[in-house]
Design a protein around this motif. Structure first.
Motif, PDB file in Angstrom:
ATOM      1  N   ALA A  33      49.683  59.388  36.620  1.00 51.25           N
ATOM      2  CA  ALA A  33      50.345  58.956  35.384  1.00 51.25           C
ATOM      3  C   ALA A  33      51.388  57.888  35.674  1.00 51.25           C
ATOM      4  O   ALA A  33      51.589  56.966  34.868  1.00 51.25           O
ATOM      5  CB  ALA A  33      50.994  60.153  34.690  1.00 51.25           C
ATOM      6  N   SER A  34      52.045  57.972  36.833  1.00 53.05           N
ATOM      7  CA  SER A  34      53.068  56.982  37.180  1.00 53.05           C
ATOM      8  C   SER A  34      52.479  55.587  37.363  1.00 53.05           C
ATOM      9  O   SER A  34      53.213  54.594  37.372  1.00 53.05           O
ATOM     10  CB  SER A  34      53.810  57.405  38.452  1.00 53.05           C
ATOM     11  OG  SER A  34      52.965  57.332  39.581  1.00 53.05           O
ATOM     12  N   THR A  40      52.572  48.069  34.417  1.00 48.35           N
ATOM     13  CA  THR A  40      53.430  47.216  33.604  1.00 48.35           C
ATOM     14  C   THR A  40      54.286  46.312  34.475  1.00 48.35           C
ATOM     15  O   THR A  40      54.457  45.118  34.193  1.00 48.35           O
ATOM     16  CB  THR A  40      54.324  48.073  32.693  1.00 48.35           C
ATOM     17  OG1 THR A  40      53.522  49.049  32.028  1.00 48.35           O
ATOM     18  CG2 THR A  40      55.008  47.217  31.647  1.00 48.35           C
ATOM     19  N   GLN A  41      54.820  46.863  35.551  1.00 51.83           N
ATOM     20  CA  GLN A  41      55.656  46.055  36.433  1.00 51.83           C
ATOM     21  C   GLN A  41      54.831  45.020  37.198  1.00 51.83           C
ATOM     22  O   GLN A  41      55.297  43.908  37.445  1.00 51.83           O
ATOM     23  CB  GLN A  41      56.428  46.961  37.386  1.00 51.83           C
ATOM     24  CG  GLN A  41      57.527  47.734  36.673  1.00 51.83           C
ATOM     25  CD  GLN A  41      58.352  48.593  37.615  1.00 51.83           C
ATOM     26  OE1 GLN A  41      57.885  49.006  38.673  1.00 51.83           O
ATOM     27  NE2 GLN A  41      59.575  48.876  37.222  1.00 51.83           N
ATOM     28  N   SER A 213      63.667  51.641  41.128  1.00 51.37           N
ATOM     29  CA  SER A 213      62.434  52.131  40.505  1.00 51.37           C
ATOM     30  C   SER A 213      62.024  53.492  41.043  1.00 51.37           C
ATOM     31  O   SER A 213      61.430  54.292  40.312  1.00 51.37           O
ATOM     32  CB  SER A 213      61.301  51.124  40.729  1.00 51.37           C
ATOM     33  OG  SER A 213      61.562  49.909  40.074  1.00 51.37           O
ATOM     34  N   VAL A 214      62.297  53.769  42.298  1.00 53.49           N
ATOM     35  CA  VAL A 214      62.006  55.087  42.862  1.00 53.49           C
ATOM     36  C   VAL A 214      62.687  56.168  42.026  1.00 53.49           C
ATOM     37  O   VAL A 214      62.080  57.186  41.666  1.00 53.49           O
ATOM     38  CB  VAL A 214      62.474  55.156  44.337  1.00 53.49           C
ATOM     39  CG1 VAL A 214      62.535  56.604  44.819  1.00 53.49           C
ATOM     40  CG2 VAL A 214      61.544  54.361  45.221  1.00 53.49           C
ATOM     41  N   VAL A 339      55.250  52.978  42.964  1.00 53.46           N
ATOM     42  CA  VAL A 339      54.157  53.634  43.697  1.00 53.46           C
ATOM     43  C   VAL A 339      54.710  54.594  44.738  1.00 53.46           C
ATOM     44  O   VAL A 339      54.309  55.765  44.825  1.00 53.46           O
ATOM     45  CB  VAL A 339      53.256  52.580  44.374  1.00 53.46           C
ATOM     46  CG1 VAL A 339      52.220  53.262  45.259  1.00 53.46           C
ATOM     47  CG2 VAL A 339      52.564  51.730  43.321  1.00 53.46           C
ATOM     48  N   LEU A 340      55.652  54.112  45.549  1.00 51.88           N
ATOM     49  CA  LEU A 340      56.212  54.945  46.603  1.00 51.88           C
ATOM     50  C   LEU A 340      56.990  56.122  46.029  1.00 51.88           C
ATOM     51  O   LEU A 340      56.999  57.217  46.608  1.00 51.88           O
ATOM     52  CB  LEU A 340      57.115  54.106  47.510  1.00 51.88           C
ATOM     53  CG  LEU A 340      56.424  53.012  48.325  1.00 51.88           C
ATOM     54  CD1 LEU A 340      57.452  52.226  49.129  1.00 51.88           C
ATOM     55  CD2 LEU A 340      55.364  53.612  49.242  1.00 51.88           C
ATOM     56  N   GLY A 341      57.646  55.902  44.887  1.00 47.22           N
ATOM     57  CA  GLY A 341      58.382  56.993  44.257  1.00 47.22           C
ATOM     58  C   GLY A 341      57.455  58.118  43.831  1.00 47.22           C
ATOM     59  O   GLY A 341      57.765  59.305  44.028  1.00 47.22           O
ATOM     60  N   GLY A 342      56.306  57.755  43.232  1.00 52.26           N
ATOM     61  CA  GLY A 342      55.336  58.783  42.849  1.00 52.26           C
ATOM     62  C   GLY A 342      54.819  59.553  44.042  1.00 52.26           C
ATOM     63  O   GLY A 342      54.680  60.786  44.004  1.00 52.26           O
ATOM     64  N   LEU A 343      54.569  58.849  45.150  1.00 53.14           N
ATOM     65  CA  LEU A 343      54.102  59.517  46.371  1.00 53.14           C
ATOM     66  C   LEU A 343      55.191  60.399  46.969  1.00 53.14           C
ATOM     67  O   LEU A 343      54.916  61.516  47.436  1.00 53.14           O
ATOM     68  CB  LEU A 343      53.642  58.473  47.388  1.00 53.14           C
ATOM     69  CG  LEU A 343      52.390  57.672  47.012  1.00 53.14           C
ATOM     70  CD1 LEU A 343      52.144  56.557  48.023  1.00 53.14           C
ATOM     71  CD2 LEU A 343      51.171  58.590  46.929  1.00 53.14           C
TER      72      LEU A 343
END
Length: 393
Positions: A33-34, A40-41, A213-214, A339-343
């Motif tokens: 979902a992230s 968008t970014q 963003s994370v 991306v890294l935040g979702g992971l």
């Protein structure tokens, strides 16, 4: 200009408090979902890279109006998306067409007197930052009470209102570049190669916005998890707290005018680094989250304003292209951070998120201190070749 920047940039942040709800609609995991935020970014980054340079070649008002009309249509497509693939595609287009603020900020710098450029850029950016932060609050509330699709419908309507307003009020601004689009794009490489301060600002901005963003990509998951159990409205309300960052923007601009950008950049990064310390050790308490959000937003935005003020002074006739190089790097960092935040959230939970954010912020500090030579004062903004016209005819 400040109002326009705030309303348009909100388009790329509406989805952040709604990611959990979007995931439930399309039966997605949190990390998948992230990807809506990432899409968008990524689109915003593409818009800055391929559309914003046209601000030096085409009449800005006409370009802005066309982009806003396109953004309205894409927001409507997102609102009525029958599948996640359609939503993701619409999100990329929303990002591309919402790069309007990156045309208006250089325009404000162009119109401003040199002695007060930092302060005026800070004022316009404060509108943009308020839009970023309050978009999450509005989106969280609308998403909870009317559903996530209603937020995109509202955004489409706001874009149409802006078209009517700007057609009436926005002044025309004649271009300064007479070459072809190909030579315009090649000049981006020339600027990047010749301006060491531009490269340093891009590296610092990308690292710090990745850290930003994370946090904001994962906050909704954290607040809706078992530790808190809140809804999307509470996640969005943290945007109100983060508005302190927007209030700090004019102050950061004045600091650049009087003490130079290096001081404000270092201070901003240290505040963001302290924020992740607070979030890591006190994020289990609402008070800890509140203090962390304030420090993070003030630090990131003060650094960003200082970076932009420095960049705009390098080659005055190429401000749209300078902004393209800087902001493309900036949002590339933001996309990577999403991306890294979702992971990090999936594999390390909240401690993993805070460790990642702190590491990225520390990287920004190292880049600001050791990559290139930071200016010592307001008179040191222009580097060798600062008055050179790059890539123009």
């Amino acid at each position: 200009m400040a109002i326009t920047c705030g309303l348009v940039v909100a388009n790329i942040y509406y989805n952040q408090p709604l990611l959990a709800a979007i995931g439930r609609t399309f039966r997605l995991s949190d990390s998948n979902a992230s990807l809506v935020a990432t899409a968008t970014q990524v689109g915003y980054t593409l818009g800055m890279l391929f559309v914003v340079p046209l601000g030096d070649k085409l009449e800005r008002k006409r370009l802005v109006l066309l982009m806003l009309l396109g953004a309205a249509g894409c927001l409507a497509l997102a609102a009525w998306a029958p599948s996640f693939a359609v939503l993701a595609g619409a999100s990329v287009l929303i990002g591309i067409l919402s790069a309007v603020p990156q045309l208006l900020v250089p325009m404000a710098a162009h119109l401003a007197p040199e002695a007060s450029r930092g302060r005026i850029v800070g004022r316009v950016m404060s509108g943009l930052l308020i839009g970023i932060l309050l978009s999450r609050t509005v989106s969280g509330y609308v998403g909870l009470h009317l559903g996530w699709r209603a937020m995109f419908e509202l955004g489409a309507g706001l874009m149409l209102l802006l078209v009517a307003l700007l057609a009436w009020k926005l002044p025309t601004d004649q271009p300064t570049f007479a070459g072809s689009y190909a030579s315009l794009m090649r000049s981006l490489l020339t600027l990047t190669r010749e301006q060491v301060l531009l490269r340093r600002a891009a590296l610092v901005g990308a690292s710090l916005f990745a850290a930003f963003s994370v946090f904001w990509t994962t906050l909704g998951f954290y607040l809706e998890g078992p530790g808190y159990g809140y809804g999307s409205d509470v996640a969005g309300s943290f945007g109100l707290i983060g508005a302190f960052g927007a209030l700090a923007a004019p102050l950061a601009g004045r600091t650049v005018d009087t003490r130079g950008p290096a001081y404000a950049i270092t201070l901003g990064i240290l505040l963001a680094l302290g924020a992740y310390g607070v979030l890591g050790f006190g994020g289990g308490y609402v008070a800890g989250l509140v203090v962390g959000v304030i420090l993070l937003d003030v630090g990131v935005q003060a650094t960003h304003i200082s970076n932009q003020s420095m960049v705009f002074a390098l080659v005055p006739e190429a401000r749209s292209r300078l902004n393209t190089v800087y902001m493309t790097a900036y949002f590339t960092g933001g996309s990577l951070g999403s991306v890294l935040g979702g992971l990090a959230w999936t594999h390390g939970g909240w401690p993993g998120v805070c460790l990642l954010g702190g590491a990225l912020t520390a990287g920004a500090l190292l880049a600001s201190r050791y990559y290139g030579r930071p200016p010592a004062g307001p008179g040191a903004l222009t580097t060798t070749g600062g008055q050179k016209t790059v890539g123009s005819k």
